[in-house]
Write a protein that holds these residues in place. Structure first.
Motif, short mmCIF file in Angstrom:
data_model
loop_
_atom_site.label_atom_id
_atom_site.label_comp_id
_atom_site.label_asym_id
_atom_site.label_seq_id
_atom_site.Cartn_x
_atom_site.Cartn_y
_atom_site.Cartn_z
N ALA A 1 0.86 -1.19 0.00
CA ALA A 1 0.00 0.00 0.00
C ALA A 1 0.89 1.24 0.00
CB ALA A 1 -0.90 -0.01 1.22
N SER A 2 0.38 2.31 -0.60
CA SER A 2 1.14 3.56 -0.60
C SER A 2 0.19 4.72 -0.35
CB SER A 2 1.88 3.75 -1.93
OG SER A 2 0.95 4.04 -2.96
N ASP A 3 0.74 5.87 -0.01
CA ASP A 3 -0.07 7.06 0.22
C ASP A 3 -0.83 7.47 -1.04
OD1 ASP A 3 0.82 7.19 2.83
OD2 ASP A 3 2.39 8.66 2.39
N GLU A 4 -0.28 7.16 -2.22
CA GLU A 4 -0.91 7.53 -3.48
C GLU A 4 -2.19 6.71 -3.75
OE1 GLU A 4 2.58 6.75 -3.55
OE2 GLU A 4 2.93 8.87 -3.15
N ASP A 5 -2.39 5.63 -2.98
CA ASP A 5 -3.57 4.79 -3.18
C ASP A 5 -4.86 5.47 -2.75
OD1 ASP A 5 -1.92 2.75 -4.09
OD2 ASP A 5 -2.03 1.58 -2.23
N GLY A 6 -4.76 6.44 -1.87
CA GLY A 6 -5.98 7.07 -1.37
C GLY A 6 -6.83 6.08 -0.62
N TYR A 7 -8.12 6.05 -0.91
CA TYR A 7 -9.08 5.17 -0.24
C TYR A 7 -9.04 3.81 -0.95
CZ TYR A 7 -13.34 4.04 2.34
OH TYR A 7 -14.27 3.47 3.20
N ARG A 8 -8.64 2.77 -0.22
CA ARG A 8 -8.47 1.43 -0.81
C ARG A 8 -9.71 0.57 -0.57
NH1 ARG A 8 -3.19 -0.75 -1.64
NH2 ARG A 8 -3.81 -2.65 -0.56
N VAL A 9 -10.25 0.03 -1.68
CA VAL A 9 -11.46 -0.76 -1.62
C VAL A 9 -11.20 -2.13 -2.24
CG1 VAL A 9 -13.90 -0.90 -2.26
CG2 VAL A 9 -12.84 1.34 -1.88
N LEU A 10 -11.38 -3.18 -1.45
CA LEU A 10 -11.27 -4.54 -1.97
C LEU A 10 -12.57 -4.90 -2.68
CD1 LEU A 10 -9.72 -7.27 -2.14
CD2 LEU A 10 -10.83 -7.88 0.03
N VAL A 11 -12.46 -5.35 -3.94
CA VAL A 11 -13.65 -5.64 -4.74
C VAL A 11 -13.71 -7.11 -5.16
CG1 VAL A 11 -14.03 -3.27 -5.53
CG2 VAL A 11 -12.50 -4.76 -6.84
N ASP A 12 -13.27 -7.99 -4.28
CA ASP A 12 -13.37 -9.44 -4.47
C ASP A 12 -14.46 -9.99 -3.57
OD1 ASP A 12 -11.26 -9.61 -6.25
OD2 ASP A 12 -9.80 -10.25 -4.77
N ASP B 1 -16.80 10.98 -3.05
CA ASP B 1 -16.39 11.49 -1.73
C ASP B 1 -14.88 11.54 -1.50
OD1 ASP B 1 -19.05 11.74 -1.11
OD2 ASP B 1 -19.16 9.91 0.08
N HIS B 2 -14.08 10.95 -2.39
CA HIS B 2 -12.63 10.88 -2.20
C HIS B 2 -11.89 11.40 -3.42
CE1 HIS B 2 -14.24 7.95 0.69
NE2 HIS B 2 -13.20 8.30 1.44
N ASP B 3 -10.69 11.91 -3.19
CA ASP B 3 -9.87 12.39 -4.31
C ASP B 3 -9.29 11.23 -5.11
OD1 ASP B 3 -10.29 15.07 -3.69
OD2 ASP B 3 -8.57 15.11 -2.31
N VAL B 4 -8.89 10.17 -4.42
CA VAL B 4 -8.30 8.99 -5.06
C VAL B 4 -8.93 7.75 -4.45
CG1 VAL B 4 -6.18 7.69 -5.50
CG2 VAL B 4 -6.10 10.19 -5.42
N VAL B 5 -9.37 6.84 -5.31
CA VAL B 5 -9.89 5.54 -4.88
C VAL B 5 -9.10 4.48 -5.64
CG1 VAL B 5 -11.87 3.97 -4.90
CG2 VAL B 5 -12.21 6.40 -4.39
N THR B 6 -8.58 3.50 -4.90
CA THR B 6 -7.87 2.39 -5.52
C THR B 6 -8.66 1.12 -5.28
OG1 THR B 6 -5.71 3.44 -5.27
CG2 THR B 6 -5.72 1.05 -5.57
N LEU B 7 -9.05 0.49 -6.38
CA LEU B 7 -9.75 -0.79 -6.32
C LEU B 7 -8.69 -1.87 -6.23
CD1 LEU B 7 -12.35 -0.20 -9.18
CD2 LEU B 7 -12.60 0.30 -6.74
N VAL B 8 -8.71 -2.64 -5.17
CA VAL B 8 -7.72 -3.71 -5.01
C VAL B 8 -8.40 -5.06 -5.20
CG1 VAL B 8 -6.12 -2.35 -3.60
CG2 VAL B 8 -7.90 -3.68 -2.48
N TYR B 9 -7.63 -5.98 -5.75
CA TYR B 9 -8.13 -7.31 -6.12
C TYR B 9 -7.02 -8.32 -5.90
CZ TYR B 9 -5.17 -6.56 -10.11
OH TYR B 9 -4.07 -6.32 -10.88
N SER B 10 -7.35 -9.61 -5.94
CA SER B 10 -6.33 -10.62 -5.67
C SER B 10 -5.88 -11.41 -6.89
CB SER B 10 -6.83 -11.60 -4.60
OG SER B 10 -8.00 -12.25 -5.05
#
Length: 116
Positions: free
Chosen positions: A13-24, A88-97
């Protein structure tokens, strides 16, 4: 509107990820909740078990998978919720496996959220 990124949950994870959302729909193997660094898990945003099983991460089925997955998402509560997060967020990162970084549900979902 937020910038939407896509990233494997196993990457740091990094600061650039913003709000991290797992979509699995299924929690990633071998990863603790702390190590995943996700702000939210929207498991209902993942493709149905039937669609996921049919796709089987076979790249030659990706175009049809994307079409069917978009149909599943159309008008769904998880998609509405994700759109709210993007608003609602500046950056959203969709995370997956998935191992395949080009042929997975997060890629399709990011395109939907970006309006593509």
């Amino acid at each position: 509107m937020a910038t939407v990124h896509v990233k494997r949950v196993y990457e740091d994870a990094s600061d650039e990820d913003g709000y991290r959302v797992l979509v699995d729909r299924v929690w990633p193997r071998g990863l603790s909740k702390e190590a995943a660094h996700v702000d939210e898990w929207v498991k209902e945003a993942g493709p149905s078990t039937e669609l996921r099983t049919w796709f089987g991460h076979r790249p030659e089925r990706f175009a049809e998978f994307a079409r069917r997955y978009r149909d599943e998402l159309d008008g769904s509560m998880p998609l509405s919720h994700l759109r709210d997060l993007v608003a609602d967020h500046d950056v959203v990162t969709l995370v997956y496996s998935a191992r395949d970084e080009e042929h997975n549900q997060a890629v399709v979902l990011a395109d939907v959220l970006r309006g593509s």
